[in-house]
Design a protein around this motif. Structure first.
Motif, PDB file in Angstrom:
ATOM      1  N   SER A 132      10.157 -18.196 -11.104  1.00 17.81           N
ATOM      2  CA  SER A 132      11.013 -17.124 -10.360  1.00 17.81           C
ATOM      3  C   SER A 132      10.491 -17.056  -8.925  1.00 17.81           C
ATOM      4  CB  SER A 132      10.802 -15.824 -11.114  1.00 17.81           C
ATOM      5  OG  SER A 132       9.496 -15.191 -10.761  1.00 17.81           O
ATOM      6  N   VAL A 133      11.194 -16.813  -7.928  1.00 14.97           N
ATOM      7  CA  VAL A 133      11.108 -17.026  -6.455  1.00 14.97           C
ATOM      8  C   VAL A 133      12.008 -15.955  -5.861  1.00 14.97           C
ATOM      9  CG1 VAL A 133      12.790 -18.927  -6.180  1.00 14.97           C
ATOM     10  CG2 VAL A 133      10.815 -18.532  -4.612  1.00 14.97           C
ATOM     11  N   GLU A 145       9.563  -8.049  -2.792  1.00 11.21           N
ATOM     12  CA  GLU A 145       9.715  -7.774  -4.244  1.00 11.21           C
ATOM     13  C   GLU A 145      10.889  -8.070  -4.885  1.00 11.21           C
ATOM     14  OE1 GLU A 145       8.488  -3.712  -4.634  1.00 11.21           O
ATOM     15  OE2 GLU A 145       6.423  -3.930  -3.828  1.00 11.21           O
ATOM     16  N   VAL A 197      13.461 -10.536  -6.522  1.00  2.00           N
ATOM     17  CA  VAL A 197      13.756 -11.807  -7.256  1.00  2.00           C
ATOM     18  C   VAL A 197      14.884 -12.151  -6.771  1.00  2.00           C
ATOM     19  CG1 VAL A 197      13.348 -13.029  -9.365  1.00  2.00           C
ATOM     20  CG2 VAL A 197      11.964 -11.267  -8.815  1.00  2.00           C
ATOM     21  N   ARG A 225      15.514 -16.729 -11.162  1.00  2.00           N
ATOM     22  CA  ARG A 225      14.416 -16.637 -12.146  1.00  2.00           C
ATOM     23  C   ARG A 225      14.682 -17.796 -13.128  1.00  2.00           C
ATOM     24  NH1 ARG A 225      13.659 -11.588 -12.910  1.00  2.00           N
ATOM     25  NH2 ARG A 225      15.298 -10.856 -11.342  1.00  2.00           N
ATOM     26  N   MET A 246       7.145 -16.611  -7.639  1.00  2.00           N
ATOM     27  CA  MET A 246       6.748 -15.209  -7.897  1.00  2.00           C
ATOM     28  C   MET A 246       6.220 -15.041  -9.421  1.00  2.00           C
ATOM     29  SD  MET A 246       9.660 -13.201  -5.865  1.00  2.00           S
ATOM     30  CE  MET A 246       9.359 -11.651  -6.134  1.00  2.00           C
TER      31      MET A 246
END
Length: 625
Positions: free
Chosen positions: A317-318, A322, A324, A327, A363
């Motif tokens: 995920s990126v 905070e 996203v 994913r 992430m």
């Protein structure tokens, strides 16, 4: 609709139009093509009256309304849809007058005129245009101030399309659109009820949305019927015929001149010689026609061979901060992959590119990257990384600190920049020249992978073809984000799609994806339901998934064949040099052995390709693909 007669115009002493004349018929859908910097945008400014010609005339049909896209919609608090509605000046004016009018006759006239221009359907029409250009309903009702410059350009485009001018002038309208928006615009323009005059370097758009082409070349304007492919073929035939006629006339002149030179001083032949001299003076060979030179692209080949997989994603995920954006990314990239990443703007294509390039960190999940992998990342916003006060030559000094000036300039020439532009400040280079410089700089060290995010926006058609050739010569992995279907189809063999918050393989070709998009956009009621379409797509994807390994194996063989043939061509070129046999006989023997080895390898690869292709065709027929 539009008549241009004997137009002359110069910029800084350079002639853009030299006696140019052309007529654009009413209702024509016409593409406007020519080299970058030839004067296409200048002609649009002349048509709109922003500048005046030095000589000649530009005449429009009486009371014709001209519409062109502004630089971008202002960043105001006005909602997107209201901004588009305001583009219809007459409707806006009539509605405002209706609020204050007292005279019953005038009120009746206002409402009659509003009915004539379909004012009651205005919001629905504006919303449909915005939807086609990628605006969901919530974004249509949001303020323009929240949009980026690219999205405000779309608002400006939507406004001019909504106002439906008699002459619609479009200057590279797809530059800020994704593939989906480009497909919608293509369909919209093909059915536009009035005249369209459009600057574009998109082959597919020029083949499908227009019925004629105006070509600007050496200051002249020429009208051709048909789309771009028809224009290209017609022009090629005209060039061949005219050049043959020129050669014939020159041969005739040469023959007569030989007679004159031989007999002009002999009394018995003087009269005939004098007659031929007069004939030579009257013979004027046609001007030689040739395509203007388009500089090639050259990308440095990868310095190191990479093992497979080069990059592996496991539930990655990126996003930003905070938030996203993407994913559940599970996939891999191999050294020979040629991937086109498609999907609606805003679905995370550029985010994924930044993840691969290393500009964003995962992430969540696991991302494995080859330790020695170097990735070159080209995106439009990166043009700002060029130093505006430095020339291309100054940009390259740090990359070649110990090399001579001649070698540095030779390397810049490989980027496609002419000698005069090497010493021009980056701020004064054209968009295409800056793109060439940036691509040359980021690929200077021979990266193992290229990421190109809309690389063709500032390139003319010939430069796009040169880019295609360079990408096919490059031996590393490639990921392309582009609305240019010709670029995708000519360089990529795999489609990935960014949608529903992830990136995954799209198990259908570009034509199938286009049919899905157009079918969905045209199916507002009745017909196949969304669940059925989804089921059909899933079934088609399952069938293609069975063939995917074999298809990829065939593509890999084709890639190897292309590389081996290129290597063989280089060896044959060296063997064709007579000097090698006298100066380096041992080298000639080695090259002969290498030639035999490559020929044997190519023959074996061709046999394997034929075998695998037959296997693929049998398997495809068996499952009904």
């Amino acid at each position: 609709m539009l008549t241009i007669s004997n137009l002359h115009y110069k910029i800084q002493g350079r002639s853009l139009f030299d006696g140019a004349s052309v007529t654009l018929p009413t209702g024509a859908k016409t593409g406007f093509v020519g080299k970058n910097g030839s004067g296409k945008t200048t002609l649009f400014q002349l048509i709109q009256g922003f500048i005046s010609p030095e000589q000649g005339t530009i005449e429009l049909a009486k009371r014709a309304r001209i519409g062109a896209v502004a630089q971008e919609a202002p960043a105001s608090a006005m909602s997107v849809i209201d901004m588009v509605l305001s583009a219809d000046k007459e409707r806006t004016s009539l509605l405002a007058e209706a609020e204050t009018a007292q005279d019953p006759h005038r009120i009746a006239e206002i409402h009659t005129r509003l009915a004539d221009i379909d004012a009651h359907t205005a919001e629905a029409r504006a919303s449909a245009i915005l939807k086609g250009l990628g605006f969901a309903l919530d974004r249509q009702n949001g303020p323009c101030s929240e949009l980026s410059g690219g999205w405000r350009m779309r608002v400006a485009l939507a406004g001019v399309l909504f106002s439906q001018p008699d002459l619609l002038l479009l200057d590279e309208p797809t530059n800020y659109l994704d593939l989906e928006g480009t497909l919608w615009l293509e369909k919209y323009l093909a059915t536009y009820p009035y005249t369209v005059f459009m600057i574009s370097h998109d082959r597919d758009l020029l083949n499908k949305a227009v019925d004629s082409i105006i070509h600007l070349d050496r200051g002249k304007l020429t009208f051709y019927k048909g789309g771009y492919d028809t224009f290209e073929e017609t022009r090629r035939m005209q060039m061949e015929l005219q050049n043959k006629a020129r050669d014939k006339t020159l041969a005739q002149i040469e023959h007569m001149q030989k007679y004159v030179d031989r007999f002009r001083y002999k009394a018995s032949k003087a009269k005939q010689a004098q007659s031929r001299l007069k004939a030579i003076a009257k013979l004027r060979p046609p001007e030689a026609l040739f395509d203007e030179f388009s500089a090639p692209f050259t990308f440095a080949q990868p310095k190191k061979a990479q093992a497979s997989p080069m990059i592996a994603f496991d539930d990655v995920s990126v996003g930003y901060g905070e938030k996203v954006v993407l994913r559940r990314i599970t996939n891999r990239i191999d050294p020979d992959d040629r991937i086109a990443l498609i999907g609606v703007n805003g679905n995370g294509k550029s985010t994924f590119a930044k993840l691969i390039a290393g500009d964003l960190r995962p992430m969540g999940g696991k991302l494995q990257r080859a330790k020695t992998l170097e990735v070159a990342y080209f995106a439009q916003h990166q043009l700002d990384k060029l130093k505006p006060d430095q020339t291309p030559y100054e940009h390259i000094i740090d990359l070649m600190p110990l090399e001579s000036e001649a070698k540095r300039r030779s390397r810049i020439a490989q980027m496609g920049l002419s000698t005069s532009r090497m010493d021009t400040k980056a701020a004064n280079l054209s968009g295409g020249e800056r793109a060439r410089l940036l691509m040359g700089l980021i690929t200077f060290q021979g990266p193992g992978m290229l990421i190109l995010d809309e690389p063709t926006n500032h390139l003319d058609i010939d430069s796009r073809d040169a880019l295609v050739h360079a990408l096919n010569e490059y031996k590393g992995a490639v990921l392309i984000i582009s609305h240019d279907r010709h670029l995708i189809e000519a360089t990529c063999d795999t489609l990935w799609i960014a949608e529903n918050g992830t990136v995954s393989v799209l198990e259908e070709d570009l034509d199938g994806y286009q049919r899905t998009l157009l079918g969905a956009s045209g199916n507002s009621g009745g017909g196949t339901s969304t669940p059925n379409r989804k089921k059909e797509r899933q079934e088609a994807a399952a069938r293609r998934a069975e063939l995917a390994p074999l298809r990829k194996e065939i593509k890999g063989i084709e890639q190897k064949l292309e590389w081996r043939r290129a290597d063989l061509g280089k060896v044959e070129t060296k063997l064709a040099d007579p000097a090698i046999y006298s100066g380096e006989p041992d080298r000639a023997i080695q090259l002969g052995i290498e030639k035999s080895r490559l020929e044997a390898e190519i023959a074996a690869l061709e046999d394997t390709w034929l075998e695998k292709s037959a296997e693929f065709e049998d398997a495809a027929a068996a499952i009904g693909d």
